[in-house]
Design a protein around this motif. Sequence first.
Motif, short mmCIF file in Angstrom:
data_model
loop_
_atom_site.label_atom_id
_atom_site.label_comp_id
_atom_site.label_asym_id
_atom_site.label_seq_id
_atom_site.Cartn_x
_atom_site.Cartn_y
_atom_site.Cartn_z
N ALA A 27 0.80 -1.22 0.00
CA ALA A 27 0.00 0.00 0.00
C ALA A 27 0.83 1.27 0.00
O ALA A 27 0.46 2.25 -0.65
N TRP A 28 1.96 1.28 0.74
CA TRP A 28 2.63 2.57 0.86
C TRP A 28 3.21 3.05 -0.47
O TRP A 28 3.11 4.25 -0.78
N PRO A 29 3.80 2.18 -1.32
CA PRO A 29 4.22 2.72 -2.62
C PRO A 29 3.02 3.13 -3.49
O PRO A 29 3.10 4.11 -4.23
N LEU A 30 1.92 2.36 -3.41
CA LEU A 30 0.73 2.72 -4.19
C LEU A 30 0.16 4.05 -3.71
O LEU A 30 -0.24 4.90 -4.52
N ALA A 31 0.11 4.24 -2.39
CA ALA A 31 -0.42 5.49 -1.85
C ALA A 31 0.45 6.67 -2.25
O ALA A 31 -0.05 7.74 -2.65
N LEU A 32 1.76 6.50 -2.16
CA LEU A 32 2.66 7.59 -2.55
C LEU A 32 2.62 7.83 -4.05
O LEU A 32 2.77 8.98 -4.50
N LEU A 181 6.16 4.27 -8.31
CA LEU A 181 6.35 5.40 -7.39
C LEU A 181 7.50 6.29 -7.84
O LEU A 181 7.35 7.51 -7.94
N TRP A 182 8.65 5.68 -8.14
CA TRP A 182 9.81 6.48 -8.50
C TRP A 182 9.59 7.21 -9.83
O TRP A 182 9.99 8.37 -9.99
N ILE A 183 8.94 6.57 -10.76
CA ILE A 183 8.70 7.19 -12.05
C ILE A 183 7.69 8.33 -11.92
O ILE A 183 7.86 9.40 -12.51
#
Length: 479
Positions: A27-32, A181-183
């Motif tokens: 969830a945290w990468p998706l949320a960010l 997330l990084w992109i």
Amino acid sequence: MGNAGLARRGAARRDRWPEARAVLALAWPLALTNLSQHLLALTNAVILGWHSTEALAAATLGANLYWMLMAPSLGTALAAGPILAQARGHGQLRGGAGRGWVREMRRGARASLLASLILLVPSLLVLWHGEALLLALGQEPALAALAGSYLRAMMWGLVPFAGFIVLRGFLAAMERPGPALWITGAAVVLNAVLCWLLVFGAFGWAGMGMPGAGLASVCADLLMLLGLLALVARDRRLGRFRLLGRFWRWDAARIAEVWRIGLPISGSMLLEIGVFTAAAVAMGWFGAVAVAAHAIALQVAASTFMVPMGIGQAATARVGILAGAGDGAGAARAGWVSIGLGAGFMAATAVALVLGAERIAWGFLDPADPDAAAAAALGAVLLTVAGVFQLADGVQAVAAGALRGLKDTRVPMLLAALGYWGLGMPVGVGLALWAGFGPLGIWVGLAAGLGVVAALMLRRWWRLSQASRDAVAVAVVAV
């Protein structure tokens, strides 16, 4: 309760912690990523707010219309998430033997992309005539003209954005959300730089104003799509799926499945986006200051919403994988854990919004603007209302994500229709126009609608999770 019952309950509690860690890791990468995507629009709103109050109001009108018309394609692209998650879960159930599940995931991704692109064609045609549509909705001619120029530039980012959403769903199903997330973070930086340069100009150039912000968004959308395509092609584990292999190939059965699952998602999005678009239109009846204040509250509420939205996407993946693998109890546990995480986060943001409303509102405005004080005062009031409905907004978002993991999308769409349009908008308009509350009444109605939707979604998930817990395997919900 007997010893056996106590033992089962204790084991269930112990199982929640590994599931919570699994949901949070996803969830945290998706949320960010969601937050980064929202920052693209937020950056445009802030920069255009510095340009003028009228530009901020026009951008709000244009953005609401943009997202409303994008909903059919975006919802269809989001169908890739549960389809690919269940395909992967089914492959794991068979021990991952053979390449059958790899082929199913490739076909599902390809069908999701084609189905989404088909639905973009009418949306692009309507967006090209956005100014005329806003005029027909009773907006001020000057605001409609500015919003129309913004839309004609920004609309060309729809195609790459739809492709990005499909690829992001694939990565979520593979439990590899980090690259998106990084992109997306890189796209936020690119958009901020280009938006400033194209709106205000540089090196003696006067700048483009509103169209410049739209063009910056298109460049950011292209970067997100090309970045994910490059990553999937270069990664040995992901590259074996050959997602773009013969992507033009027509697969009627799978495209029909995507539309069967995705169109109700689109309908739910359209109902939610539509009610906020209608609220923006209603704010336009009270003048540019009311629209600007609405924009401030909406942007902040949308920013906090990105976290439960990401948790909901993680719930779709986790519930879908476990449902595809036939683990009914695990799917139910994943959904409830996700709902609890989303509710906890939004309860904290509710306190922050209520306590910091006025300070947050001023962050969007130029103190030198003669309308800034009025917009900040009204924006602070609306932010307080937004804080009140935070918990309901988070619960309904995560519960909807968990239901999507079971491919249950039609009933949630009907529940959204009842809450947003059966209650929320009528109450809001009634309070604003007939009870004399003005812009505040619109937001009170929105809060009431979200509360009803949250309660109904939670009840729906409770019923299906009970059924899945009692079943030997989760039956995929017929759409």
